[in-house]
Scaffold this motif. Structure first.
Motif, PDB file in Angstrom:
ATOM      1  N   VAL A  80       0.864  -1.215   0.026  1.00  0.00           N
ATOM      2  CA  VAL A  80      -0.088   0.006   0.023  1.00  0.00           C
ATOM      3  C   VAL A  80       0.952   1.183   0.072  1.00  0.00           C
ATOM      4  CG1 VAL A  80      -1.754   1.270   1.301  1.00  0.00           C
ATOM      5  CG2 VAL A  80      -1.816  -1.292   1.145  1.00  0.00           C
ATOM      6  N   ALA A  81       1.913   1.228   0.838  1.00  0.00           N
ATOM      7  CA  ALA A  81       2.769   2.264   0.741  1.00  0.00           C
ATOM      8  C   ALA A  81       3.401   2.452  -0.406  1.00  0.00           C
ATOM      9  CB  ALA A  81       3.757   2.353   2.072  1.00  0.00           C
ATOM     10  N   ASP A  82       4.005   1.533  -1.103  1.00  0.00           N
ATOM     11  CA  ASP A  82       4.551   1.451  -2.447  1.00  0.00           C
ATOM     12  C   ASP A  82       3.757   2.143  -3.522  1.00  0.00           C
ATOM     13  OD1 ASP A  82       6.993   0.579  -1.405  1.00  0.00           O
ATOM     14  OD2 ASP A  82       6.611  -1.702  -2.172  1.00  0.00           O
ATOM     15  N   SER A  83       2.573   1.624  -3.426  1.00  0.00           N
ATOM     16  CA  SER A  83       1.483   2.161  -4.467  1.00  0.00           C
ATOM     17  C   SER A  83       1.261   3.618  -4.435  1.00  0.00           C
ATOM     18  CB  SER A  83       0.173   1.193  -4.452  1.00  0.00           C
ATOM     19  OG  SER A  83      -0.579   1.494  -3.314  1.00  0.00           O
ATOM     20  N   SER A  84       1.276   4.200  -3.069  1.00  0.00           N
ATOM     21  CA  SER A  84       1.047   5.404  -2.664  1.00  0.00           C
ATOM     22  C   SER A  84       2.052   6.459  -3.228  1.00  0.00           C
ATOM     23  CB  SER A  84       0.627   5.864  -1.269  1.00  0.00           C
ATOM     24  OG  SER A  84       1.681   5.409  -0.413  1.00  0.00           O
ATOM     25  N   MET A  85       3.471   5.758  -2.775  1.00  0.00           N
ATOM     26  CA  MET A  85       4.522   6.642  -3.321  1.00  0.00           C
ATOM     27  C   MET A  85       4.540   6.711  -4.960  1.00  0.00           C
ATOM     28  SD  MET A  85       6.359   7.959  -0.862  1.00  0.00           S
ATOM     29  CE  MET A  85       8.171   7.937  -1.453  1.00  0.00           C
ATOM     30  N   LYS A  86       4.270   5.610  -5.427  1.00  0.00           N
ATOM     31  CA  LYS A  86       4.304   5.701  -7.082  1.00  0.00           C
ATOM     32  C   LYS A  86       3.356   6.644  -7.577  1.00  0.00           C
ATOM     33  CE  LYS A  86       5.654   0.743  -7.627  1.00  0.00           C
ATOM     34  NZ  LYS A  86       5.200  -0.552  -8.085  1.00  0.00           N
ATOM     35  N   GLN A  87       2.181   6.749  -6.967  1.00  0.00           N
ATOM     36  CA  GLN A  87       1.022   7.666  -7.186  1.00  0.00           C
ATOM     37  C   GLN A  87       1.512   9.092  -7.192  1.00  0.00           C
ATOM     38  OE1 GLN A  87      -2.309   6.674  -5.144  1.00  0.00           O
ATOM     39  NE2 GLN A  87      -3.190   4.899  -6.426  1.00  0.00           N
ATOM     40  N   ILE A  88       2.054   9.303  -6.043  1.00  0.00           N
ATOM     41  CA  ILE A  88       2.741  10.781  -5.875  1.00  0.00           C
ATOM     42  C   ILE A  88       3.746  11.238  -7.025  1.00  0.00           C
ATOM     43  CG2 ILE A  88       3.934  12.168  -4.141  1.00  0.00           C
ATOM     44  CD1 ILE A  88       2.712  10.615  -2.058  1.00  0.00           C
ATOM     45  N   GLU A 137       5.348  13.656 -11.854  1.00  0.00           N
ATOM     46  CA  GLU A 137       5.742  13.548 -13.308  1.00  0.00           C
ATOM     47  C   GLU A 137       4.590  14.030 -14.191  1.00  0.00           C
ATOM     48  OE1 GLU A 137       6.677   9.534 -14.260  1.00  0.00           O
ATOM     49  OE2 GLU A 137       8.363   9.545 -12.804  1.00  0.00           O
ATOM     50  N   ARG A 138       3.536  14.107 -13.999  1.00  0.00           N
ATOM     51  CA  ARG A 138       2.431  14.478 -14.649  1.00  0.00           C
ATOM     52  C   ARG A 138       2.156  16.273 -14.755  1.00  0.00           C
ATOM     53  NH1 ARG A 138      -2.307  11.069 -12.552  1.00  0.00           N
ATOM     54  NH2 ARG A 138      -1.532   8.741 -13.557  1.00  0.00           N
ATOM     55  N   ASN A 139       2.533  16.521 -13.385  1.00  0.00           N
ATOM     56  CA  ASN A 139       2.679  18.123 -13.082  1.00  0.00           C
ATOM     57  C   ASN A 139       3.734  18.830 -14.065  1.00  0.00           C
ATOM     58  OD1 ASN A 139       0.500  18.353 -11.445  1.00  0.00           O
ATOM     59  ND2 ASN A 139       1.711  18.123  -9.519  1.00  0.00           N
ATOM     60  N   LYS A 140       4.940  18.055 -14.220  1.00  0.00           N
ATOM     61  CA  LYS A 140       6.130  18.322 -14.794  1.00  0.00           C
ATOM     62  C   LYS A 140       5.729  18.644 -16.307  1.00  0.00           C
ATOM     63  CE  LYS A 140       9.788  17.238 -11.501  1.00  0.00           C
ATOM     64  NZ  LYS A 140      10.984  16.042 -11.704  1.00  0.00           N
ATOM     65  N   LYS A 141       5.132  17.373 -16.686  1.00  0.00           N
ATOM     66  CA  LYS A 141       4.786  17.321 -18.192  1.00  0.00           C
ATOM     67  C   LYS A 141       3.927  18.471 -18.423  1.00  0.00           C
ATOM     68  CE  LYS A 141       3.240  14.501 -21.846  1.00  0.00           C
ATOM     69  NZ  LYS A 141       2.438  13.118 -22.142  1.00  0.00           N
ATOM     70  N   LEU A 142       2.810  18.655 -17.598  1.00  0.00           N
ATOM     71  CA  LEU A 142       1.927  19.689 -17.872  1.00  0.00           C
ATOM     72  C   LEU A 142       2.504  21.146 -17.931  1.00  0.00           C
ATOM     73  CD1 LEU A 142      -1.254  18.530 -15.795  1.00  0.00           C
ATOM     74  CD2 LEU A 142      -1.079  18.581 -18.200  1.00  0.00           C
ATOM     75  N   LYS A 143       3.486  21.213 -17.213  1.00  0.00           N
ATOM     76  CA  LYS A 143       4.146  22.648 -17.151  1.00  0.00           C
ATOM     77  C   LYS A 143       4.887  22.785 -18.420  1.00  0.00           C
ATOM     78  CE  LYS A 143       4.452  23.397 -12.143  1.00  0.00           C
ATOM     79  NZ  LYS A 143       5.339  23.352 -11.039  1.00  0.00           N
ATOM     80  N   GLN A 144       5.663  21.626 -18.818  1.00  0.00           N
ATOM     81  CA  GLN A 144       6.363  21.772 -20.449  1.00  0.00           C
ATOM     82  C   GLN A 144       5.372  21.855 -21.114  1.00  0.00           C
ATOM     83  OE1 GLN A 144       8.499  17.955 -19.863  1.00  0.00           O
ATOM     84  NE2 GLN A 144      10.189  18.963 -18.708  1.00  0.00           N
ATOM     85  N   ASP A 145       4.278  21.171 -21.160  1.00  0.00           N
ATOM     86  CA  ASP A 145       3.345  21.335 -22.469  1.00  0.00           C
ATOM     87  C   ASP A 145       2.846  22.853 -22.538  1.00  0.00           C
ATOM     88  OD1 ASP A 145       3.428  18.526 -23.005  1.00  0.00           O
ATOM     89  OD2 ASP A 145       1.758  18.209 -22.057  1.00  0.00           O
ATOM     90  N   ALA A 146       2.600  23.290 -21.105  1.00  0.00           N
ATOM     91  CA  ALA A 146       2.165  24.878 -21.126  1.00  0.00           C
ATOM     92  C   ALA A 146       3.030  25.808 -21.838  1.00  0.00           C
ATOM     93  CB  ALA A 146       1.616  25.163 -19.695  1.00  0.00           C
ATOM     94  N   ASN A 147       4.474  25.588 -21.217  1.00  0.00           N
ATOM     95  CA  ASN A 147       5.424  26.205 -21.783  1.00  0.00           C
ATOM     96  C   ASN A 147       5.607  26.342 -23.167  1.00  0.00           C
ATOM     97  OD1 ASN A 147       6.188  27.281 -19.196  1.00  0.00           O
ATOM     98  ND2 ASN A 147       7.685  25.825 -18.747  1.00  0.00           N
TER      99      ASN A 147
END
Length: 160
Positions: free
Chosen positions: A38-46, A51-61
């Motif tokens: 459970v802890a591993d899956s929550s870390m993966k989700q975070i 990573e999604r946030n970084k990608k969205l920022k790059q896409d916005a730029n």
């Protein structure tokens, strides 16, 4: 039915070989924590979320850069359109001027042709050339010979 006001308390001695359990659960230190699925899956989700946030920022730029490039292209196209518009206006003026000059030359050539024909063949029927030619010829007939010489002159010298 009657209820007891107080329940009887039994005093018992614990067995000698039995371990006593306390209601307080000892807390584990962070270093003692074992990773669970459970802890591993929550870390993966975070991590995936970051990573999604970084990608969205790059896409916005990149979209901002694309928008800037599009704006620059639009400005260039508008400038080219203005230049083309001024060229079209200039060519239109030149065409009208040339058209007017051509009409003047044509009118002068007709005038000279009628004058020459009238001076060489005074009985020529100018109505076959059109109403304008007939009117011009009639105007020449009304003029005196000295007036007709100043109107354009004879292009072709009289044959002897």
């Amino acid at each position: 039915m009657t209820f007891l006001k107080q329940a009887p308390v039994l005093n018992r001695k614990p067995k000698t070989r039995t371990a006593t359990t306390s209601p307080i659960v000892p807390q584990k230190r962070k270093s003692d924590v074992v990773a669970t699925p459970v802890a591993d899956s929550s870390m993966k989700q975070i991590t995936q979320l970051q990573e999604r946030n970084k990608k969205l920022k790059q896409d916005a730029n990149s979209k901002d850069k694309d928008l800037e490039n599009l704006q620059k292209s639009k400005e260039q196209v508008e400038l080219q359109a203005k230049l083309s518009q001024s060229k079209v206006e200039e060519l239109s003026r030149d065409f009208k001027t040339e058209e007017e000059n051509g009409k003047k030359q044509y009118d002068q050539a007709i005038f000279d042709y009628i004058y020459t024909t009238f001076s060489k063949v005074p009985d020529f029927d100018f109505s076959i050339l059109g109403a304008e030619a007939a009117e011009m010829a009639e105007a020449f007939r009304v003029m005196s010979p000295t007036q007709t010489q100043g109107c354009g002159g004879n292009l072709f010298p009289k044959e002897a």
